[in-house]
Design an enzyme around this catalytic site. Sequence first.
Site, mmCIF file in Angstrom:
data_model
loop_
_atom_site.group_PDB
_atom_site.id
_atom_site.type_symbol
_atom_site.label_atom_id
_atom_site.label_comp_id
_atom_site.label_asym_id
_atom_site.label_seq_id
_atom_site.Cartn_x
_atom_site.Cartn_y
_atom_site.Cartn_z
ATOM 1 N N VAL A 11 0.828 -1.205 0.000
ATOM 2 C CA VAL A 11 0.000 0.000 0.000
ATOM 3 C C VAL A 11 0.867 1.262 0.000
ATOM 4 O O VAL A 11 0.677 2.165 -0.822
ATOM 5 C CB VAL A 11 -0.957 0.001 1.220
ATOM 6 C CG1 VAL A 11 -1.624 1.351 1.396
ATOM 7 C CG2 VAL A 11 -2.009 -1.075 1.040
ATOM 8 N N LYS A 35 14.882 -3.059 3.099
ATOM 9 C CA LYS A 35 13.924 -2.555 2.117
ATOM 10 C C LYS A 35 14.336 -1.159 1.639
ATOM 11 O O LYS A 35 14.319 -0.869 0.444
ATOM 12 C CB LYS A 35 12.531 -2.525 2.758
ATOM 13 C CG LYS A 35 11.421 -2.395 1.765
ATOM 14 C CD LYS A 35 10.064 -2.605 2.402
ATOM 15 C CE LYS A 35 9.509 -3.987 2.166
ATOM 16 N NZ LYS A 35 8.132 -4.159 2.587
ATOM 17 N N THR A 123 -5.743 -0.771 7.264
ATOM 18 C CA THR A 123 -7.108 -1.214 7.582
ATOM 19 C C THR A 123 -7.194 -1.450 9.087
ATOM 20 O O THR A 123 -6.506 -2.322 9.613
ATOM 21 C CB THR A 123 -7.419 -2.510 6.811
ATOM 22 O OG1 THR A 123 -7.261 -2.232 5.420
ATOM 23 C CG2 THR A 123 -8.827 -3.002 7.090
ATOM 24 N N GLU A 156 -4.149 -5.827 -5.081
ATOM 25 C CA GLU A 156 -2.822 -6.228 -5.522
ATOM 26 C C GLU A 156 -2.948 -6.799 -6.928
ATOM 27 O O GLU A 156 -3.928 -7.446 -7.271
ATOM 28 C CB GLU A 156 -2.228 -7.255 -4.564
ATOM 29 C CG GLU A 156 -1.730 -6.607 -3.289
ATOM 30 C CD GLU A 156 -1.168 -7.597 -2.292
ATOM 31 O OE1 GLU A 156 -0.673 -8.661 -2.689
ATOM 32 O OE2 GLU A 156 -1.239 -7.294 -1.089
ATOM 33 N N LEU A 251 -17.983 -13.185 -8.367
ATOM 34 C CA LEU A 251 -18.851 -14.364 -8.397
ATOM 35 C C LEU A 251 -18.116 -15.501 -9.108
ATOM 36 O O LEU A 251 -18.662 -16.157 -9.986
ATOM 37 C CB LEU A 251 -20.171 -14.048 -9.121
ATOM 38 C CG LEU A 251 -21.172 -13.193 -8.353
ATOM 39 C CD1 LEU A 251 -22.438 -12.969 -9.177
ATOM 40 C CD2 LEU A 251 -21.551 -13.819 -7.002
ATOM 41 N N GLY A 258 -8.164 -15.850 -0.371
ATOM 42 C CA GLY A 258 -6.988 -15.909 0.508
ATOM 43 C C GLY A 258 -6.315 -14.552 0.473
ATOM 44 O O GLY A 258 -6.962 -13.546 0.232
ATOM 45 N N CYS A 261 -5.502 -9.770 2.900
ATOM 46 C CA CYS A 261 -6.587 -8.863 3.308
ATOM 47 C C CYS A 261 -7.897 -9.571 3.679
ATOM 48 O O CYS A 261 -8.332 -9.484 4.827
ATOM 49 C CB CYS A 261 -6.849 -7.836 2.220
ATOM 50 S SG CYS A 261 -5.507 -6.644 2.085
HETATM 51 N N1 LIG Z 1 -2.031 -5.285 0.422
HETATM 52 C C1 LIG Z 1 -3.247 -4.881 0.065
HETATM 53 O O1 LIG Z 1 -3.789 -5.291 -0.970
HETATM 54 C C2 LIG Z 1 -3.997 -3.887 0.907
HETATM 55 C C3 LIG Z 1 -5.098 -3.200 0.349
HETATM 56 C C4 LIG Z 1 -5.766 -2.287 1.144
HETATM 57 C C5 LIG Z 1 -5.381 -2.097 2.458
HETATM 58 N N2 LIG Z 1 -4.336 -2.793 2.985
HETATM 59 C C6 LIG Z 1 -3.958 -2.534 4.367
HETATM 60 O O2 LIG Z 1 -2.822 -1.667 4.361
HETATM 61 C C7 LIG Z 1 -1.958 -1.959 5.464
HETATM 62 C C8 LIG Z 1 -0.577 -2.280 4.948
HETATM 63 O O3 LIG Z 1 -0.649 -3.426 4.121
HETATM 64 P P1 LIG Z 1 0.523 -3.836 3.125
HETATM 65 O O4 LIG Z 1 0.010 -4.991 2.331
HETATM 66 O O5 LIG Z 1 1.039 -2.640 2.420
HETATM 67 O O6 LIG Z 1 1.607 -4.357 4.173
HETATM 68 P P2 LIG Z 1 3.152 -4.679 3.910
HETATM 69 O O7 LIG Z 1 3.545 -5.671 4.912
HETATM 70 O O8 LIG Z 1 3.361 -4.963 2.448
HETATM 71 O O9 LIG Z 1 3.890 -3.290 4.210
HETATM 72 C C9 LIG Z 1 3.961 -2.713 5.474
HETATM 73 C C10 LIG Z 1 5.310 -2.036 5.619
HETATM 74 O O10 LIG Z 1 5.346 -1.328 6.865
HETATM 75 C C11 LIG Z 1 6.646 -1.411 7.381
HETATM 76 N N3 LIG Z 1 6.623 -1.082 8.807
HETATM 77 C C12 LIG Z 1 6.167 -1.820 9.844
HETATM 78 N N4 LIG Z 1 6.306 -1.144 11.000
HETATM 79 C C13 LIG Z 1 6.869 0.058 10.693
HETATM 80 C C14 LIG Z 1 7.270 1.168 11.452
HETATM 81 N N5 LIG Z 1 7.119 1.206 12.775
HETATM 82 N N6 LIG Z 1 7.840 2.215 10.809
HETATM 83 C C15 LIG Z 1 8.005 2.190 9.466
HETATM 84 N N7 LIG Z 1 7.637 1.149 8.692
HETATM 85 C C16 LIG Z 1 7.070 0.097 9.286
HETATM 86 C C17 LIG Z 1 7.067 -2.835 7.053
HETATM 87 O O11 LIG Z 1 8.480 -2.993 7.077
HETATM 88 C C18 LIG Z 1 6.488 -3.017 5.643
HETATM 89 O O12 LIG Z 1 7.419 -2.642 4.653
HETATM 90 C C19 LIG Z 1 -2.637 -3.113 6.212
HETATM 91 O O13 LIG Z 1 -3.440 -2.589 7.222
HETATM 92 C C20 LIG Z 1 -3.511 -3.750 5.143
HETATM 93 O O14 LIG Z 1 -4.619 -4.423 5.699
HETATM 94 C C21 LIG Z 1 -3.622 -3.677 2.233
#
Ligand SMILES: NC(=O)c1ccc[n+]([C@@H]2O[C@H](COP(=O)([O-])OP(=O)(O)OC[C@H]3O[C@@H](n4cnc5c(N)ncnc54)[C@H](O)[C@@H]3O)[C@@H](O)[C@H]2O)c1
Length: 434
Positions: A11, A35, A123, A156, A251, A258, A261
């Site tokens: 995100v 990273k 989220t 994604e 659908l 899976g 999310c």
């Molecule tokens: N992946 C999706 O499709 C999607 C879609 C909508 C919402 N979300 C929501 O967005 C949020 C993030 O999801 P994501 O898939 O991007 O996660 P992710 O694991 O890909 O990325 C999260 C990042 O945050 C970093 N991080 C963790 N703690 C930290 C801190 N204290 N300081 C700085 N960086 C830190 C991690 O190293 C990681 O790179 C979640 O709540 C998820 O539910 C995800």
Amino acid sequence: MDICIIGSGYVGLVSGACFAEVGHNVVCVDNDPRKIEKLQRGEIPIYEPGLEDLVHRHVSANRLRFTGSIEDGVDHSEIVFIAVPTPPQADGSVDLSYIERVAREIAVVLKPGQYRVVVDKSTVPVKTGEKVDATIRRYNRNAEFDVVSNPEFLREGCAVPDLMNPDRIVIGSASQRATDLMKRVYEPFNAPILVTDVNSAELIKHAANSFLSLKISYINAVSAICEASGADVEKVADGIGMDKRIGRNFLNAGLGYGGSCFPKDVKAFIAIADELGVPFDLMKEVERINDSMLERFLKKMRDALWVLKDKRIAVWGLSFKPDTDDVRNSVAIELVRQLVEEGAIVTAYDPKGMEKAREFNLISDKVKLVSSPVDAVDGAEALVLATEWKEFARQDFAEVKRRMHTPLVFDGRNLFKTDTMREMGFVYCGVGRP
Ligand SMILES: NC(=O)c1ccc[n+]([C@@H]2O[C@H](COP(=O)([O-])OP(=O)(O)OC[C@H]3O[C@@H](n4cnc5c(N)ncnc54)[C@H](O)[C@@H]3O)[C@@H](O)[C@H]2O)c1
């Protein structure tokens, strides 16, 4: 505008690149030094179509940069997005420790007279914004800020187009000043903006993902009725989906949902409702149906192959959906795990997910990973389609059949056409299809 994004994952990184694309100056922060080093070297740690080009262009144009320091990010940006993980805990409720930690870290670097909009994009359960607000105030009594909820709806695999052309932008805010700034952030995207209170915005995200999961479980439940009656779930879904009130998306019967999310968001919504004293049994059933799909599928495999032990099985697909390398909570990975547990000899191929599956130790060393779909089927007694990558539909099936020991295909995503497969001499078994 000057924007900071804390958390540079699926995100955070894609949002950062898209904000840069519309002309904002973006600093992406992450506390994973590997990273940040990778990103600073120009390497993109995740696969998302179109992302690499965006990142490279905007880094070169000095509109996008990466840092490990929250202070650096917050100092230079009026808008501070939080996009860190919100994983599930053992009881299904959300682990908010990442959010809480970031709230504290923001609080201690906020300087007097430095107004900031702290935007939650992760989220989170309803009422989290209130807790973020209270936490920042507790750690910095003089902080000048507002907390806003801005849930993210990207998918994604098509995150860049989703972010560039969103169906809607939800801004949950109690402050006109913050709302005005957020509208300026999103103005270039030309998308409908819905402004709500913070609690409603937070709830919208869980309610939306739960509804989509419900649609998937609904059609999967219908697929079982189709199997029992000889009807074809694909035709039933087409017939339902042509109704504009329902729509054909989500659908698709198969192995179930899976990924990182839907499973966690459904669990979280159930836990949130329980905690608020309004149990949500409907979502418990959605989860139960989803959990049953893999076992139903394995039973079909056992019915056809009798015992799975020592059977050579090819698996196409490991990522949780096509066009992504994300293998977190992938049903395909769980399928491979169960096949190995039953003693099958598994060879697998995925266009993008194999590296992460190995890196995160998600599949056993016993699974042989190969570099093409056709190599995977060499000598196989069955082929399982677990993720519906388009390239799997484009294979030379005459060659696939030649390479297989026995031409038996289990299609866990109803990607192939039943008639075509049978005409080519395959024994074909989909989900909810005669
Ligand atoms: N992946 C999706 O499709 C999607 C879609 C909508 C919402 N979300 C929501 O967005 C949020 C993030 O999801 P994501 O898939 O991007 O996660 P992710 O694991 O890909 O990325 C999260 C990042 O945050 C970093 N991080 C963790 N703690 C930290 C801190 N204290 N300081 C700085 N960086 C830190 C991690 O190293 C990681 O790179 C979640 O709540 C998820 O539910 C995800």
